[in-house]
Design a protein around this motif. Structure first.
Motif, PDB file in Angstrom:
ATOM      1  N   ILE A 141       0.817  -1.216   0.000  1.00  0.00           N
ATOM      2  CA  ILE A 141       0.000   0.000   0.000  1.00  0.00           C
ATOM      3  C   ILE A 141       0.854   1.272   0.000  1.00  0.00           C
ATOM      4  CG2 ILE A 141      -1.900  -1.191   1.157  1.00  0.00           C
ATOM      5  CD1 ILE A 141      -1.127   0.240   3.747  1.00  0.00           C
ATOM      6  N   ASN A 142       2.192   1.107  -0.055  1.00  0.00           N
ATOM      7  CA  ASN A 142       3.139   2.225  -0.083  1.00  0.00           C
ATOM      8  C   ASN A 142       3.086   3.062   1.189  1.00  0.00           C
ATOM      9  OD1 ASN A 142       5.245   3.703  -1.208  1.00  0.00           O
ATOM     10  ND2 ASN A 142       3.864   5.173  -2.188  1.00  0.00           N
ATOM     11  N   VAL A 274      -1.301   4.878  -0.517  1.00  0.00           N
ATOM     12  CA  VAL A 274      -1.814   5.799   0.500  1.00  0.00           C
ATOM     13  C   VAL A 274      -1.086   7.131   0.485  1.00  0.00           C
ATOM     14  CG1 VAL A 274      -2.705   3.984   2.016  1.00  0.00           C
ATOM     15  CG2 VAL A 274      -0.310   4.697   2.239  1.00  0.00           C
ATOM     16  N   GLN A 275       0.180   7.123   0.099  1.00  0.00           N
ATOM     17  CA  GLN A 275       0.904   8.396   0.046  1.00  0.00           C
ATOM     18  C   GLN A 275       0.393   9.266  -1.094  1.00  0.00           C
ATOM     19  OE1 GLN A 275       5.208   8.486   0.918  1.00  0.00           O
ATOM     20  NE2 GLN A 275       5.105   6.238   1.057  1.00  0.00           N
ATOM     21  N   ASP A 276       0.131   8.657  -2.228  1.00  0.00           N
ATOM     22  CA  ASP A 276      -0.370   9.424  -3.366  1.00  0.00           C
ATOM     23  C   ASP A 276      -1.770   9.963  -3.087  1.00  0.00           C
ATOM     24  OD1 ASP A 276      -0.242  10.248  -6.272  1.00  0.00           O
ATOM     25  OD2 ASP A 276      -1.991   8.930  -6.334  1.00  0.00           O
ATOM     26  N   LEU A 277      -2.597   9.194  -2.407  1.00  0.00           N
ATOM     27  CA  LEU A 277      -3.966   9.634  -2.111  1.00  0.00           C
ATOM     28  C   LEU A 277      -3.992  10.778  -1.098  1.00  0.00           C
ATOM     29  CD1 LEU A 277      -5.764   6.170  -1.830  1.00  0.00           C
ATOM     30  CD2 LEU A 277      -6.015   7.845  -3.675  1.00  0.00           C
ATOM     31  N   TYR A 282      -6.887   4.784   6.181  1.00  0.00           N
ATOM     32  CA  TYR A 282      -7.361   3.932   5.088  1.00  0.00           C
ATOM     33  C   TYR A 282      -7.447   2.503   5.619  1.00  0.00           C
ATOM     34  CZ  TYR A 282      -7.966   2.490   0.180  1.00  0.00           C
ATOM     35  OH  TYR A 282      -8.473   2.018  -1.007  1.00  0.00           O
ATOM     36  N   ALA A 283      -8.593   1.857   5.395  1.00  0.00           N
ATOM     37  CA  ALA A 283      -8.793   0.491   5.886  1.00  0.00           C
ATOM     38  C   ALA A 283      -9.135  -0.437   4.730  1.00  0.00           C
ATOM     39  CB  ALA A 283      -9.910   0.458   6.932  1.00  0.00           C
ATOM     40  N   LEU A 284      -8.632  -1.668   4.810  1.00  0.00           N
ATOM     41  CA  LEU A 284      -8.989  -2.688   3.824  1.00  0.00           C
ATOM     42  C   LEU A 284      -8.866  -4.065   4.463  1.00  0.00           C
ATOM     43  CD1 LEU A 284      -6.261  -4.317   2.518  1.00  0.00           C
ATOM     44  CD2 LEU A 284      -5.821  -1.982   1.741  1.00  0.00           C
ATOM     45  N   SER A 285      -9.509  -5.052   3.830  1.00  0.00           N
ATOM     46  CA  SER A 285      -9.551  -6.409   4.364  1.00  0.00           C
ATOM     47  C   SER A 285      -8.875  -7.369   3.400  1.00  0.00           C
ATOM     48  CB  SER A 285     -11.004  -6.849   4.587  1.00  0.00           C
ATOM     49  OG  SER A 285     -11.624  -6.052   5.574  1.00  0.00           O
ATOM     50  N   PHE A 286      -7.920  -8.133   3.896  1.00  0.00           N
ATOM     51  CA  PHE A 286      -7.179  -9.040   3.028  1.00  0.00           C
ATOM     52  C   PHE A 286      -7.988 -10.278   2.637  1.00  0.00           C
ATOM     53  CE2 PHE A 286      -3.574  -6.531   4.474  1.00  0.00           C
ATOM     54  CZ  PHE A 286      -2.897  -6.365   3.269  1.00  0.00           C
ATOM     55  N   TYR A 287      -9.062 -10.566   3.355  1.00  0.00           N
ATOM     56  CA  TYR A 287      -9.882 -11.707   2.929  1.00  0.00           C
ATOM     57  C   TYR A 287     -10.705 -11.362   1.687  1.00  0.00           C
ATOM     58  CZ  TYR A 287     -13.193  -9.287   6.074  1.00  0.00           C
ATOM     59  OH  TYR A 287     -13.965  -8.339   6.728  1.00  0.00           O
ATOM     60  N   VAL A 338       2.865 -12.016   3.348  1.00  0.00           N
ATOM     61  CA  VAL A 338       3.962 -11.981   2.379  1.00  0.00           C
ATOM     62  C   VAL A 338       3.493 -12.602   1.064  1.00  0.00           C
ATOM     63  CG1 VAL A 338       6.263 -12.882   1.853  1.00  0.00           C
ATOM     64  CG2 VAL A 338       5.750 -12.033   4.152  1.00  0.00           C
ATOM     65  N   GLY A 339       2.684 -13.649   1.162  1.00  0.00           N
ATOM     66  CA  GLY A 339       2.210 -14.338  -0.032  1.00  0.00           C
ATOM     67  C   GLY A 339       1.335 -13.480  -0.906  1.00  0.00           C
ATOM     68  N   VAL A 340       0.548 -12.595  -0.320  1.00  0.00           N
ATOM     69  CA  VAL A 340      -0.298 -11.698  -1.114  1.00  0.00           C
ATOM     70  C   VAL A 340       0.576 -10.740  -1.911  1.00  0.00           C
ATOM     71  CG1 VAL A 340      -2.085  -9.920  -1.029  1.00  0.00           C
ATOM     72  CG2 VAL A 340      -2.190 -11.871   0.548  1.00  0.00           C
ATOM     73  N   TYR A 341       1.545 -10.141  -1.226  1.00  0.00           N
ATOM     74  CA  TYR A 341       2.442  -9.206  -1.915  1.00  0.00           C
ATOM     75  C   TYR A 341       3.220  -9.902  -3.028  1.00  0.00           C
ATOM     76  CZ  TYR A 341       6.287  -6.023  -2.829  1.00  0.00           C
ATOM     77  OH  TYR A 341       7.205  -5.218  -3.455  1.00  0.00           O
ATOM     78  N   ASP A 342       3.815 -11.051  -2.703  1.00  0.00           N
ATOM     79  CA  ASP A 342       4.620 -11.766  -3.699  1.00  0.00           C
ATOM     80  C   ASP A 342       3.785 -12.202  -4.897  1.00  0.00           C
ATOM     81  OD1 ASP A 342       6.919 -11.448  -2.255  1.00  0.00           O
ATOM     82  OD2 ASP A 342       7.005 -13.501  -1.488  1.00  0.00           O
ATOM     83  N   TYR A 343       2.520 -12.530  -4.662  1.00  0.00           N
ATOM     84  CA  TYR A 343       1.646 -12.921  -5.772  1.00  0.00           C
ATOM     85  C   TYR A 343       1.498 -11.778  -6.773  1.00  0.00           C
ATOM     86  CZ  TYR A 343      -2.701 -13.634  -8.334  1.00  0.00           C
ATOM     87  OH  TYR A 343      -3.646 -13.720  -9.335  1.00  0.00           O
ATOM     88  N   PHE A 344       1.237 -10.579  -6.279  1.00  0.00           N
ATOM     89  CA  PHE A 344       1.073  -9.445  -7.193  1.00  0.00           C
ATOM     90  C   PHE A 344       2.385  -9.134  -7.925  1.00  0.00           C
ATOM     91  CE2 PHE A 344      -2.607  -8.315  -4.390  1.00  0.00           C
ATOM     92  CZ  PHE A 344      -3.577  -8.407  -5.375  1.00  0.00           C
TER      93      PHE A 344
END
Length: 584
Positions: A141-142, A274-277, A282-287, A338-344
């Motif tokens: 999310i930077n 988030v820095q650009d916005l 800011y909230a989000l759900s990884f599921y 870590v797996g979510v980030y590495d996937y993208f």
């Protein structure tokens, strides 16, 4: 700074955090491929994506995003018959979890499930795994540092926690602006705060003509007393993307005002920066973002410092995010991020020919491919939804990825939404009906949530039908749903009645439309009396509410269907203002 790792080519899961205690490498440590010890290495472990080769050959066909993605989710190759051939259209509620993520959760619990913070080698390794998960979130999310990342069980819980921690910053008659579009997670907690502190709540309402939030309306709501504006990045019902950067600039023009953004419906589809916005929280759900059931609340460091702690009394004010994480984080779920980030990153490299591209640019490539693919899905779905007069679509009819994500909500004239979804389920297409925890929005749309009510559109009891897609959905998935809607769900026969078609012709074509073939056919005996196979049925048609009745009463027709329907291959479905027999 754990988030300043983007220039390194080493996978995030394989490098220690800055300042972390050095520990020996353990065989059972979690890596970007989440391998187990060699003696029990599973043959089904996740395969790393490989960059697309640089080739000028036109004979090699480029894989689509959904084809690449499906390889990384076990669901799509399930050996269980009950899960085969299903198409998932309820992804806005929860996405499928990446195989590498579920493997990581298991690896953590199998090999590093010890108390964090101890001096043992295993505890130190466990702590590194957790902190690498936090670092991965920062990069995704930077965020500037791990101090800006607060983890918890859900967006709803994290925003509720935030409302408690901000309470001391408000004075009587300060103003909070909420919308009638958001998920209740970003409305209810702020209304509760306003009641506790005697604050003024202003509601930013969507416009009925565009079904969008208009920034001109926000301008009229902002005042020198505004302290907080709470808004969604993307509607979980309409699929509409809001111009958050523009809204943030408007909010920050008011001295002391902050903005809280719910990004849960946006993050699965577009890159969050988030820095650009330049927002405050800011909230989000990884599921919903292909990960486990854990969520993140990002906040600027200076804002988190101002928050009151909701953790133990001995935790210092500047100990962030710990003071906002009662009970600490869930370690196995955090480590698996870590797996979510590495996937993208892997997805981006798959569609890039530049092997030396920096990870930030690789992420941009991944989400560019995702948004382009999803725009094609939206084009295909909207082409059908906007062409049928029995369907009322809520949300933008523009398929542009800048305007919307592929989440579509609609009602069908004369149909109860829950019954319609249940019928669609029988074709192994999993969508959903309801208000999706956005009851204020569904009410504003004029859709009845009570199944006994029928709104002005003649349908929509039990809320709306929602079809929500992500990048692992395909154009074939869309075509399959459109075919079911067109051929098995819409009241085409009833339009024929309204246009004055003969009753016997209508009733025969009704069964034909449903694909029912009855031995002996359907014969009209006299006024209102029909023979279906060997059974004689009394039928009348009411054109106003388009109901089929037998012997002057629907209950008789229903009883007859329940008793004899199986003989003719159909059963009962009750759908709001239309009650019909349908093929199984």
């Amino acid at each position: 700074n754990v988030c300043q790792m983007a220039s390194s080519r080493t996978p995030v899961a394989n490098r220690p955090l800055a300042g972390a205690r050095s520990t020996p490498e353990l065989k059972f440590g979690i890596s970007s491929t989440f391998s187990s010890p060699a003696s029990r290495s599973p043959a089904t472990s996740t395969t790393k994506l490989t960059p697309r080769p640089q080739s000028s050959s036109s004979s090699s066909k480029k894989e689509t995003v959904d084809q690449v993605a499906k390889r990384h989710f076990k669901f799509f190759r399930s050996p269980r018959d009950e899960f085969r051939d299903w198409v998932l259209f309820d992804n806005a509620g929860v996405s499928q979890c990446l195989e590498r993520v579920s493997d990581a959760v298991k690896a953590y619990l199998d090999f590093t499930n010890v108390q964090l913070g101890a001096t043992s080698t295993i505890s130190q390794r466990s702590g590194q795994n957790v902190q690498q998960g936090v670092a991965a979130v920062c990069k995704l999310i930077n965020a500037k540092s791990k101090e800006e990342v607060c983890l918890g069980p859900s967006t709803t819980q994290l925003l509720l926690n935030l409302s408690w921690s901000l309470e001391d910053l408000f004075q009587k008659d300060d103003e909070i602006i909420v919308t009638n579009v958001d998920h209740e997670a970003n409305i209810g907690c702020w209304r509760q705060l306003a009641k506790r502190k005697q604050l003024v709540v202003k509601e930013w309402k969507l416009r009925r003509d565009t079904l969008q939030l208009d920034t001109e309306d926000l301008t009229r709501l902002l005042s020198p007393r505004t302290r907080l504006v709470c808004v969604t990045h993307c509607s979980n019902v309409l699929g509409t993307i809001n111009p958050i950067k523009k809204i943030a600039n408007m909010v920050h023009a008011v001295p002391g005002a902050m903005i809280v953004v719910d990004g849960a419906a946006f993050a699965p589809h577009r890159r969050v920066d988030v820095q650009d916005l330049d927002i405050d929280f800011y909230a989000l759900s990884f599921y919903k973002v292909y990960g486990p059931h854990v969520s993140v609340l990002w906040g600027k460091r200076e804002n988190f410092i101002k928050c009151s702690g909701i953790n133990h009394c001995f935790i210092e004010t500047d100990d962030i995010p710990r003071k906002l994480q009662p009970g600490n984080v869930n370690p196995e779920l955090t480590a698996s991020l870590v797996g979510v980030y590495d996937y993208f990153v892997d997805l981006g490299r798959n569609f890039s020919t530049d092997a030396g591209m920096a990870e930030g640019a690789v992420l941009d490539t991944a989400f560019t491919e995702i948004s382009a693919h999803e725009e094609r899905l939206s084009q295909r779905m909207l082409a059908y939804l906007t062409s049928n007069s029995d369907i009322t679509l809520f949300g933008a009819s523009d398929a542009s990825s800048a305007m919307r994500v592929p989440t579509f909500s609609f009602v069908v004239r004369g149909f109860d939404s829950e019954a319609l979804v249940s019928h669609i389920d029988s074709f192994k297409l999993a969508c959903r009906s309801g208000d999706f925890d956005a009851p204020r929005l569904v009410a504003a749309l004029g859709v009845a949530q009570d199944g006994d009510l029928v709104d002005r559109l003649g349908g929509g009891g039990n809320g709306v039908v929602r079809v929500s897609m992500v990048h692992y959905n395909s154009l074939d998935d869309v075509d399959r749903l459109v075919t079911v809607l067109r051929e098995h769900c819409l009241p085409q026969v009833y339009r024929a009645v309204a246009e004055g078609a003969p009753v016997d012709l209508m009733f025969s074509s009704f069964f034909e439309e449903l694909g029912i073939r009855i031995a002996g056919g359907i014969k009209r005996l006299d006024q209102g009396r029909y023979q279906i196979g060997k059974e004689v049925v009394f039928l009348t048609i009411q054109r106003n509410d388009l109901q089929i009745r037998v012997g002057g009463g629907y209950e008789k027709f229903r009883t007859w269907v329940l008793a004899h329907g199986k003989k003719f291959g159909f059963s009962m479905i009750e759908t709001g203002g239309v009650k019909v027999g349908v093929v199984k």
